[in-house]
Design an enzyme around this catalytic site. Structure first.
Site, PDB file in Angstrom:
ATOM      1  N   ASP A  65      -3.672 -10.307 -29.820  1.00  0.00           N
ATOM      2  CA  ASP A  65      -3.722  -8.891 -29.228  1.00  0.00           C
ATOM      3  C   ASP A  65      -5.233  -8.530 -28.917  1.00  0.00           C
ATOM      4  O   ASP A  65      -6.137  -9.297 -29.364  1.00  0.00           O
ATOM      5  CB  ASP A  65      -3.408  -7.828 -30.243  1.00  0.00           C
ATOM      6  CG  ASP A  65      -3.302  -6.449 -30.042  1.00  0.00           C
ATOM      7  OD1 ASP A  65      -2.842  -6.035 -28.863  1.00  0.00           O
ATOM      8  OD2 ASP A  65      -3.771  -5.564 -30.706  1.00  0.00           O
ATOM      9  N   ASP A  78      -7.026  -4.726 -28.174  1.00  0.00           N
ATOM     10  CA  ASP A  78      -7.670  -3.571 -28.845  1.00  0.00           C
ATOM     11  C   ASP A  78      -7.425  -3.812 -30.363  1.00  0.00           C
ATOM     12  O   ASP A  78      -6.286  -3.722 -30.681  1.00  0.00           O
ATOM     13  CB  ASP A  78      -7.217  -2.425 -28.302  1.00  0.00           C
ATOM     14  CG  ASP A  78      -7.328  -2.114 -26.664  1.00  0.00           C
ATOM     15  OD1 ASP A  78      -8.519  -2.933 -26.361  1.00  0.00           O
ATOM     16  OD2 ASP A  78      -6.643  -1.614 -25.774  1.00  0.00           O
ATOM     17  N   THR A  96      -1.628  -7.959 -24.396  1.00  0.00           N
ATOM     18  CA  THR A  96      -1.925  -6.685 -24.685  1.00  0.00           C
ATOM     19  C   THR A  96      -1.371  -5.412 -24.107  1.00  0.00           C
ATOM     20  O   THR A  96      -1.120  -5.492 -22.916  1.00  0.00           O
ATOM     21  CB  THR A  96      -3.591  -6.590 -24.452  1.00  0.00           C
ATOM     22  OG1 THR A  96      -4.089  -5.203 -24.737  1.00  0.00           O
ATOM     23  CG2 THR A  96      -3.705  -6.837 -22.936  1.00  0.00           C
TER      24      THR A  96
END
Length: 182
Positions: free
Chosen positions: A11, A13, A54
């Site tokens: 991922d 963030d 993401t």
């Protein structure tokens, strides 16, 4: 040919860079964790392929556009390459939570995109690393092993304690990488 067991999907963030409840809306706001870039490079040096999946609903919400997102990703790639690492593919979902798309995690669409892009028969045995339950759910849906990092929303996710039975937990991406390559 790439072996699925040598694929690590991250991922973005909260795993690679600082997250914000107000979204990361510009290159100036995008700030990697101090050890994450080196961790990605270490994966590459250890023979792993690294990809990113993401959710970027800030695009659907009008907070930033795809050109801004691409600028952030180009910067990330250049930082990783400067340390001798490589990101094989970045899959992103530009949709909002109510858009009924097939790519937004916890659905596995982006992971299937990565699988297709890399020419893998399956993702079984790959790793999905995230800071939220939906990251782990997307990985588990396609047979990935999963790990939660405590950066980003990871501590809150861990405190809820739901859905983590199959996941390993690490302080950050660097700790996961250290564990994986030993």
């Amino acid at each position: 040919m790439l072996n699925a067991e040598k694929l690590v999907i991250l991922d973005r963030d909260g795993v690679i860079n600082h997250d914000s409840d107000n979204y990361i809306k510009s290159l100036d706001e995008w700030a990697p964790y101090p050890t994450s870039i080196t961790a990605i490079a270490r994966l590459t040096h250890a023979g792993y392929t690294v990809a990113i999946a993401t959710n970027q609903s800030g695009i659907a919400r009008g907070y930033y556009d795809e050109a801004t997102l691409h600028a952030m990703h180009e910067h990330l790639i250049s930082l990783v390459e400067a340390e001798g690492g490589r990101i094989a593919h970045i899959a992103y979902c530009p949709h909002g939570p109510d858009d009924n798309c097939r790519c937004r995690k916890p659905l596995p669409g982006m992971l299937l995109n990565i699988q297709q892009y890399l020419g893998l028969a399956s993702l079984t045995g790959s790793w999905m690393i995230g800071d939220s339950l939906r990251d782990l759910q997307a990985g588990e849906a396609v047979g990935c092993k999963t790990a939660l990092v405590r950066t980003g929303k990871g501590v809150k996710t861990e405190q809820k304690g739901v859905g983590l039975e199959k996941s390993k937990v690490f302080d950050d991406l660097a700790q996961f990488v250290e564990w994986l390559i030993k």
